[in-house]
Design an enzyme around this catalytic site. Structure first.
Site, PDB file in Angstrom:
ATOM      1  CG  HIS A 161      -1.954  -1.043   1.238  1.00 54.25           C
ATOM      2  ND1 HIS A 161      -2.812  -1.274   0.191  1.00 54.25           N
ATOM      3  CD2 HIS A 161      -2.268  -1.978   2.185  1.00 54.25           C
ATOM      4  CE1 HIS A 161      -3.608  -2.294   0.481  1.00 54.25           C
ATOM      5  NE2 HIS A 161      -3.291  -2.739   1.684  1.00 54.25           N
ATOM      6  CG  ASP A 196      -2.716  -8.540   0.976  1.00 54.92           C
ATOM      7  OD1 ASP A 196      -1.948  -8.918   1.868  1.00 54.92           O
ATOM      8  OD2 ASP A 196      -3.674  -7.751   1.176  1.00 54.92           O
ATOM      9  CG  HIS A 198      -6.564  -5.217   1.953  1.00 57.60           C
ATOM     10  ND1 HIS A 198      -6.079  -6.182   2.807  1.00 57.60           N
ATOM     11  CD2 HIS A 198      -7.654  -4.684   2.549  1.00 57.60           C
ATOM     12  CE1 HIS A 198      -6.857  -6.238   3.888  1.00 57.60           C
ATOM     13  NE2 HIS A 198      -7.817  -5.339   3.747  1.00 57.60           N
ATOM     14  CG  ASP A 285      -4.855 -10.105   3.837  1.00 52.99           C
ATOM     15  OD1 ASP A 285      -4.431 -10.848   2.929  1.00 52.99           O
ATOM     16  OD2 ASP A 285      -4.698  -8.872   3.813  1.00 52.99           O
TER      17      ASP A 285
END
Length: 344
Positions: A161, A196, A198, A285
């Site tokens: 990110h 991932d 996200h 995740d």
């Protein structure tokens, strides 16, 4: 197969986490790395302590002023003379039209959200997370015997990110981007395969107008889900980079079969690109019981994922990033490692 980590990554211990209108319990904690390190130990696999590669590969991706903020922001915060708490943390987000005069302005400029506070020892862990990833890249750069075809980096804090000049989503330095840029000293084409939960908007932004680094991501639909501003199908790249950014947002609630349908499409894109090296951003995740999960991957599913990545038959660096169901990280990583080791 080689595994890298560094104990100093445990020093970063966030105390605050502001998200969606309220303070929440921090999820990116040192215990995550403790649990991850149990998996290779149980399986009898050696973990190599990362050596220092240096700051130059970091500055090849991130703005100098931003790196200075990460390195010295805590000292400036504590020296301000104001009672502002024990971490650099802001509720003012103003990256533009901000001259960065004073630590509050710098925080407003360089912290994109409330999930990336900076404590006393944060920079040490941030730096060694990047160095851990760089050890794998350096191994490939110096490898003449192809003994480094599969390398795993147990890193925290994560990186995908992080933008060129801002922290967010538990991320500070973009490890995937840093090692991709570093690898281009020797290799012509790098593919970043992100699974991932996200979307890695930092990776996307850094390489959005380039065709030497392919970014393809399988992630939860970003509508009302982090990072919320990026990760949609129509985001395809810009200029000569058009077509080299491919997103596969999954509907929330996607089952394991649906997850692998998206992964298979992403892998086909990687095959078409035919990279010299693959960087796999691995997030645990996506596990069905993870507090961040919007899909339902089982522990056994991580073994399947590893087999798919291994079957690409390319040098691969695996960055272990997301994953916040701490009690299952050990088991899930063991499943993934078993898929890499498997002779099937």
């Amino acid at each position: 197969m080689k595994i890298y980590s560094h104990e100093k990554q445990k020093l970063h211990h966030p105390k605050s986490y502001f998200s969606r209108g309220k303070m929440r319990q921090p999820q990116e904690t040192p215990e995550r790395l403790t649990e991850l390190l149990k998996a290779p130990q149980i399986m009898g696999l050696e973990v190599t302590t990362a050596k220092e590669i240096g700051i130059e590969p970091i500055l090849a991706v991130h703005d100098f002023d931003y790196v200075e903020f990460l390195k010295h922001g805590y000292e400036e915060w504590m020296a301000s003379g104001e009672e502002m708490g024990e971490e650099v943390q802001t509720t003012v987000y103003m990256p533009n039209n901000n001259s960065g005069l004073g630590i509050l302005a710098k925080a407003a400029k360089y912290q994109a959200d409330g999930s990336a506070p900076i404590g006393k020892h944060s920079w040490t862990s941030i730096y060694w997370s990047a160095q851990t990833a760089l050890n794998a890249a350096d191994s490939l750069l110096n490898d003449q015997t192809h003994q480094s075809d599969i390398q795993i980096c147990l890193t925290r804090p994560a990186g995908h990110h992080a933008r060129k000049n801002s922290a967010g989503g538990f991320c500070y330095l973009n490890n995937a981007a840093i090692i991709a840029e570093h690898l281009l000293q020797k290799f012509q084409k790098i593919a970043i395969l992100d699974t991932d939960m996200h979307h890695g908007q930092g990776i996307q932004e850094i390489f959005y107008d380039r065709k030497d680094v392919l970014y393809t991501s399988v992630h939860g639909n970003p509508v009302n889900f982090y990072p919320v501003v990026a990760g949609h199908e129509h985001e395809r790249g810009y200029g000569e980079g058009y077509g080299y950014n491919i997103n596969f947002p999954m509907p929330h609630g996607t089952d394991e079969t649906g997850f692998f349908n998206h992964v298979d499409k992403s892998i086909e894109i990687v095959k078409l690109f035919n990279p010299d090296v693959i960087v796999h951003v691995l997030g645990f995740d996506v596990y069905k019981d993870d507090p961040q999960a919007k899909c339902h991957v089982s522990t056994q599913g991580f073994k399947t994922l590893a087999k798919k990545v291994k079957a690409l038959n390319k040098p691969v660096i695996i960055l272990v990033e997301g994953g916040y169901c701490i009690e299952k990280l050990n088991e899930n990583l063991q499943a993934f490692l078993s898929g890499l080791i498997s002779k099937d």
